[in-house]
Design a protein around this motif. Sequence first.
Motif, PDB file in Angstrom:
ATOM      1  N   ILE A   1     -10.610  21.657 -53.678  1.00  0.00           N
ATOM      2  CA  ILE A   1     -11.993  20.914 -53.332  1.00  0.00           C
ATOM      3  C   ILE A   1     -12.650  20.179 -54.354  1.00  0.00           C
ATOM      4  CG2 ILE A   1     -14.229  21.627 -52.517  1.00  0.00           C
ATOM      5  CD1 ILE A   1     -12.695  24.275 -51.228  1.00  0.00           C
ATOM      6  N   THR A   2     -12.518  20.669 -55.670  1.00  0.00           N
ATOM      7  CA  THR A   2     -13.656  19.901 -56.674  1.00  0.00           C
ATOM      8  C   THR A   2     -12.726  18.788 -57.555  1.00  0.00           C
ATOM      9  OG1 THR A   2     -12.869  21.679 -58.283  1.00  0.00           O
ATOM     10  CG2 THR A   2     -14.533  22.274 -57.187  1.00  0.00           C
ATOM     11  N   ASP A   3     -11.498  18.686 -57.290  1.00  0.00           N
ATOM     12  CA  ASP A   3     -10.865  17.359 -57.717  1.00  0.00           C
ATOM     13  C   ASP A   3     -10.134  16.613 -56.902  1.00  0.00           C
ATOM     14  OD1 ASP A   3     -10.167  16.633 -60.712  1.00  0.00           O
ATOM     15  OD2 ASP A   3      -8.245  16.662 -59.903  1.00  0.00           O
ATOM     16  N   SER A   4      -9.446  16.911 -56.059  1.00  0.00           N
ATOM     17  CA  SER A   4      -8.852  16.080 -54.964  1.00  0.00           C
ATOM     18  C   SER A   4      -9.885  15.523 -53.970  1.00  0.00           C
ATOM     19  CB  SER A   4      -7.587  16.720 -54.455  1.00  0.00           C
ATOM     20  OG  SER A   4      -6.723  17.232 -55.260  1.00  0.00           O
ATOM     21  N   PHE A   5     -10.405  16.532 -53.296  1.00  0.00           N
ATOM     22  CA  PHE A   5     -11.469  16.394 -52.145  1.00  0.00           C
ATOM     23  C   PHE A   5     -12.438  15.373 -52.379  1.00  0.00           C
ATOM     24  CE2 PHE A   5     -14.488  17.737 -48.867  1.00  0.00           C
ATOM     25  CZ  PHE A   5     -14.032  17.100 -48.057  1.00  0.00           C
ATOM     26  N   PRO A   6     -13.082  15.296 -53.680  1.00  0.00           N
ATOM     27  CA  PRO A   6     -14.014  14.363 -53.832  1.00  0.00           C
ATOM     28  C   PRO A   6     -13.773  12.839 -53.522  1.00  0.00           C
ATOM     29  CG  PRO A   6     -14.088  16.094 -55.781  1.00  0.00           C
ATOM     30  CD  PRO A   6     -13.024  16.227 -54.717  1.00  0.00           C
ATOM     31  N   HIS A   7     -12.532  12.419 -53.415  1.00  0.00           N
ATOM     32  CA  HIS A   7     -12.105  10.999 -53.232  1.00  0.00           C
ATOM     33  C   HIS A   7     -12.629  10.774 -51.830  1.00  0.00           C
ATOM     34  CE1 HIS A   7     -10.093   9.778 -56.561  1.00  0.00           C
ATOM     35  NE2 HIS A   7      -9.476  10.601 -56.645  1.00  0.00           N
ATOM     36  N   GLU A   8     -12.244  11.966 -51.026  1.00  0.00           N
ATOM     37  CA  GLU A   8     -12.692  11.800 -49.474  1.00  0.00           C
ATOM     38  C   GLU A   8     -13.995  11.769 -49.406  1.00  0.00           C
ATOM     39  OE1 GLU A   8      -9.856  13.250 -50.113  1.00  0.00           O
ATOM     40  OE2 GLU A   8      -8.510  11.772 -49.023  1.00  0.00           O
ATOM     41  N   ILE A   9     -14.742  12.730 -50.000  1.00  0.00           N
ATOM     42  CA  ILE A   9     -16.218  13.019 -49.942  1.00  0.00           C
ATOM     43  C   ILE A   9     -16.791  11.628 -50.227  1.00  0.00           C
ATOM     44  CG2 ILE A   9     -18.198  14.077 -50.896  1.00  0.00           C
ATOM     45  CD1 ILE A   9     -16.644  16.602 -51.805  1.00  0.00           C
ATOM     46  N   ASP A  10     -16.324  11.024 -50.956  1.00  0.00           N
ATOM     47  CA  ASP A  10     -17.065   9.520 -51.508  1.00  0.00           C
ATOM     48  C   ASP A  10     -16.718   8.527 -50.535  1.00  0.00           C
ATOM     49  OD1 ASP A  10     -18.811   8.115 -53.467  1.00  0.00           O
ATOM     50  OD2 ASP A  10     -16.847   6.820 -53.227  1.00  0.00           O
ATOM     51  N   VAL A  11     -15.612   8.421 -50.296  1.00  0.00           N
ATOM     52  CA  VAL A  11     -15.305   7.296 -49.482  1.00  0.00           C
ATOM     53  C   VAL A  11     -15.453   7.601 -48.054  1.00  0.00           C
ATOM     54  CG1 VAL A  11     -12.823   7.802 -48.528  1.00  0.00           C
ATOM     55  CG2 VAL A  11     -13.448   5.539 -49.453  1.00  0.00           C
ATOM     56  N   LEU A  12     -15.610   8.610 -47.603  1.00  0.00           N
ATOM     57  CA  LEU A  12     -16.031   8.643 -46.063  1.00  0.00           C
ATOM     58  C   LEU A  12     -17.480   8.301 -46.050  1.00  0.00           C
ATOM     59  CD1 LEU A  12     -13.917  11.828 -44.974  1.00  0.00           C
ATOM     60  CD2 LEU A  12     -13.346   9.149 -44.668  1.00  0.00           C
ATOM     61  N   ARG A  13     -18.219   8.810 -46.910  1.00  0.00           N
ATOM     62  CA  ARG A  13     -19.751   8.621 -46.820  1.00  0.00           C
ATOM     63  C   ARG A  13     -20.034   7.034 -47.008  1.00  0.00           C
ATOM     64  NH1 ARG A  13     -22.714   8.972 -51.785  1.00  0.00           N
ATOM     65  NH2 ARG A  13     -25.025   8.978 -51.190  1.00  0.00           N
ATOM     66  N   TRP A  14     -19.217   6.434 -47.787  1.00  0.00           N
ATOM     67  CA  TRP A  14     -19.287   5.010 -47.972  1.00  0.00           C
ATOM     68  C   TRP A  14     -18.635   4.118 -46.770  1.00  0.00           C
ATOM     69  CZ3 TRP A  14     -14.583   1.881 -48.112  1.00  0.00           C
ATOM     70  CH2 TRP A  14     -15.030   0.718 -48.522  1.00  0.00           C
ATOM     71  N   LEU A  15     -17.729   4.487 -46.012  1.00  0.00           N
ATOM     72  CA  LEU A  15     -17.197   4.106 -44.919  1.00  0.00           C
ATOM     73  C   LEU A  15     -18.073   4.256 -43.731  1.00  0.00           C
ATOM     74  CD1 LEU A  15     -13.956   3.043 -44.328  1.00  0.00           C
ATOM     75  CD2 LEU A  15     -13.645   5.357 -43.489  1.00  0.00           C
ATOM     76  N   LEU A  16     -18.557   5.317 -43.618  1.00  0.00           N
ATOM     77  CA  LEU A  16     -19.252   5.467 -42.503  1.00  0.00           C
ATOM     78  C   LEU A  16     -20.949   5.114 -42.639  1.00  0.00           C
ATOM     79  CD1 LEU A  16     -18.054   9.000 -41.441  1.00  0.00           C
ATOM     80  CD2 LEU A  16     -17.491   7.050 -40.226  1.00  0.00           C
ATOM     81  N   ASP A  17     -21.226   5.025 -44.133  1.00  0.00           N
ATOM     82  CA  ASP A  17     -22.732   4.543 -44.103  1.00  0.00           C
ATOM     83  C   ASP A  17     -23.619   5.653 -43.742  1.00  0.00           C
ATOM     84  OD1 ASP A  17     -24.775   3.544 -45.448  1.00  0.00           O
ATOM     85  OD2 ASP A  17     -25.132   1.904 -43.727  1.00  0.00           O
ATOM     86  N   ASP A  18     -23.093   7.016 -44.307  1.00  0.00           N
ATOM     87  CA  ASP A  18     -23.829   8.357 -43.685  1.00  0.00           C
ATOM     88  C   ASP A  18     -23.937   9.159 -44.635  1.00  0.00           C
ATOM     89  OD1 ASP A  18     -24.733   9.978 -41.701  1.00  0.00           O
ATOM     90  OD2 ASP A  18     -23.257   9.758 -40.234  1.00  0.00           O
ATOM     91  N   ASP A  19     -24.649  10.299 -44.344  1.00  0.00           N
ATOM     92  CA  ASP A  19     -24.585  11.475 -45.464  1.00  0.00           C
ATOM     93  C   ASP A  19     -24.028  12.838 -44.549  1.00  0.00           C
ATOM     94  OD1 ASP A  19     -25.252  10.226 -47.733  1.00  0.00           O
ATOM     95  OD2 ASP A  19     -27.442  10.517 -47.362  1.00  0.00           O
ATOM     96  N   TYR A  20     -23.702  13.615 -45.323  1.00  0.00           N
ATOM     97  CA  TYR A  20     -23.181  15.184 -44.706  1.00  0.00           C
ATOM     98  C   TYR A  20     -24.364  15.861 -44.630  1.00  0.00           C
ATOM     99  CZ  TYR A  20     -19.164  12.805 -46.623  1.00  0.00           C
ATOM    100  OH  TYR A  20     -17.983  12.045 -46.792  1.00  0.00           O
TER     101      TYR A  20
END
Length: 343
Positions: free
Chosen positions: A170-189
């Motif tokens: 969660i803290t080392d691998s998943f941050p890539h998805e956290i960032d790129v999906l926020r950028w992809l969707l132009d949205d926040d969680y």
Amino acid sequence: MTLKIGVIGTGAIGQEHIQRLHHKLVGSTVVAVNDINKAQAEEVAKRLTPAAKVFENGHDLVADPNVDAIVVTSWGPTHEEFVLSSIAAGKPVFCEKPLATTAEACLNIVNAEIASGRQLVQVGFMRRYDKSYRLLKEQITNGNLGEPLMVHCAHRNPSVPEVYAGDMAITDSFPHEIDVLRWLLDDDYVSAQVIMPRKTKHTRKDLDDPHMILLETKKGVRIDVEVFVNCPYGYDIQCQVVGEDGIGYLPEPMSVLLRKDAKLSHEILQDWKLRFIDSYDVELQEWIESVKAGVVRGPTAWDGYFASVTADACVEAKHSGKIVPIRIGERPSFYAPTALKPA
Ligand code: NAI
Ligand code: NAD
Ligand code: ISE
């Protein structure tokens, strides 16, 4: 002008970045290195950048007047101190993800940068520079898919080293998805939930694997991400955006289709270094140019902070079994895209 760079952390990605900054990209040279493992730093300097000075500690490297800008590639828990040191010295700093390992530490960086009055920090979220993600984003922004409704992703590594422990999925691998999906969707969680499937026989006793992570965005998009880091077949990053009018798939890395031995097949990459090799090049070349132009334009300390708040919520969700709200204040105007402060 050639940008003179100091690199802190000469491990796996440190060596990759030294190689590209010193030998491959245009307009930069590595003049200083440091690692807590001095023997390794000396060996890496000798092999990749023989004229570079090997420093006893990272803070001395930051302070050296011969160093124009810093790249932090040491392991996560050390990032905060080296980024803060760079801000205090007034020098641009590129920090590998995660910006820091807690949200509090990321906020310290955000506050220090705002207090300095200059945007100096860029975080190593290189997927924003990846051609395949950029093509997928284009399909969303040009309206081809309609409004996105759901996103299905997988982050699969063939194996991980011993140092990969605890909740690093969660803290080392998943941050890539956290960032790129926020950028992809132009949205926040707004919320996170983590569901633990049956554990694979390929993981260590002390390491949970795989994880199923669910996020909900402000606009109501539902995201599911499988993080599976002992999936023996390869390094495989998948992303599928389900929109109202169509479905967009992240393009697969290019490989030759083979008809051989009674099989029709494509190669699957084994190593994260190869999957994103072009993105690291574009990311760091753009960083070099932007530092020279005096404005850092890539993922900001605020993006790093947002990723960390989200990761913390996911860790809490995993251990509590609950749906955890993701609460974060409004982005400070300092980080508005139109308000970039010269570095
Ligand atoms: P690594 O373990 O191979 O290298 C880390 C290095 O940091 C080691 O050589 C270690 O001795 C050094 N180090 C630790 N504490 C230090 C200190 N206080 N001062 C100086 N050096 C210190 O790790 P790896 O895989 O290179 O990862 C480094 C960072 O890069 C991590 O934050 C990781 O998340 C990130 N990373 C990013 C990737 C990406 O795709 N953007 C890919 C791989 C890593
Ligand atoms: P690594 O373990 O190979 O290297 C880390 C290095 O940091 C080691 O050489 C270690 O000795 C050094 N180090 C630790 N403490 C230090 C200190 N106090 N001062 C100086 N050096 C210190 O790890 P890695 O795989 O290279 O990962 C490093 C960072 O890069 C991590 O933050 C990781 O998340 C990130 N990373 C990013 C990507 C990506 O795709 N962007 C890929 C891999 C790693
Ligand atoms: C590593 O630190 C990275 O950043 C890689 O890109 C990622 O795929 C891997 O899971 C992490 O451990």
